[in-house]
Design an enzyme around this catalytic site. Structure first.
Site, short mmCIF file in Angstrom:
data_model
loop_
_atom_site.label_atom_id
_atom_site.label_comp_id
_atom_site.label_asym_id
_atom_site.label_seq_id
_atom_site.Cartn_x
_atom_site.Cartn_y
_atom_site.Cartn_z
N CYS A 1 -9.72 5.54 8.03
CA CYS A 1 -9.77 6.11 6.44
C CYS A 1 -7.97 6.22 6.35
O CYS A 1 -7.92 6.01 7.20
CB CYS A 1 -10.48 6.76 6.09
SG CYS A 1 -10.76 8.49 5.82
N CYS B 1 -9.14 2.52 2.85
CA CYS B 1 -7.92 2.13 3.57
C CYS B 1 -7.63 0.71 2.97
O CYS B 1 -5.61 0.11 3.60
CB CYS B 1 -7.96 2.95 4.70
SG CYS B 1 -7.97 1.54 6.12
N CYS C 1 -5.00 -1.98 7.98
CA CYS C 1 -6.17 -1.43 9.05
C CYS C 1 -5.32 -2.91 9.87
O CYS C 1 -6.10 -4.10 8.95
CB CYS C 1 -7.48 -1.24 9.29
SG CYS C 1 -8.22 -1.14 10.48
#
Length: 140
Positions: free
Chosen positions: A15, A89, A93
């Site tokens: 996150c 997020c 990522c």
């Protein structure tokens, strides 16, 4: 490397701040999988400390997260994980083909009191139980 460690699945929870959702998910997975699954968590922009309401909410169910610290997301952590679970997020990522990716849409506990964190905690626990069942079929 033993055959058993080669089979042990690994999960990375990501996150933004690595202070609430991903830490609770990692703590539940560590506790409920009893070591059968390797667990990592990280944040794209880690906070200075774990959310105290998340720590309190987890303590209520017997899991101590007080010693945890937010960690920065690394490419290596993603490469070393079989399953990457993101929680808000977005595109921060890194993506690697062959990994199992899941995006869990969960309310962010940042700035909330423990009474608001409890339902998030309970939803995470349910998802973790399903995840364990999918990664360790013998556990069913």
């Amino acid at each position: 490397m033993t055959t058993e460690s080669a089979k042990k699945p690994s999960v990375l929870f990501v996150c933004v701040h690595n202070a609430g959702r991903s830490q609770m998910a990692a703590a539940f997975l560590t506790s409920l999988s009893k070591g059968a699954i390797e667990v990592r968590s990280a944040g794209s922009q880690p906070a200075d400390r774990i959310n105290p309401s998340a720590v309190e909410a987890m303590a209520e169910v017997g899991i101590d997260m007080s010693a945890e610290v937010p960690k920065v997301l690394t490419t290596e952590a993603v490469k070393e994980s079989d399953v990457v679970i993101t929680m808000g997020c977005g595109d921060e990522c890194p993506y690697f083909p062959g990994k199992r990716y899941e995006d869990w849409v969960l309310e962010d506990p940042a700035g909330k009191g423990v009474e608001s964190v409890r339902p998030i905690r309970d939803e995470i626990r349910g998802r973790i139980e399903d995840l364990i069942a999918s990664l360790t079929p013998a556990a069913k």
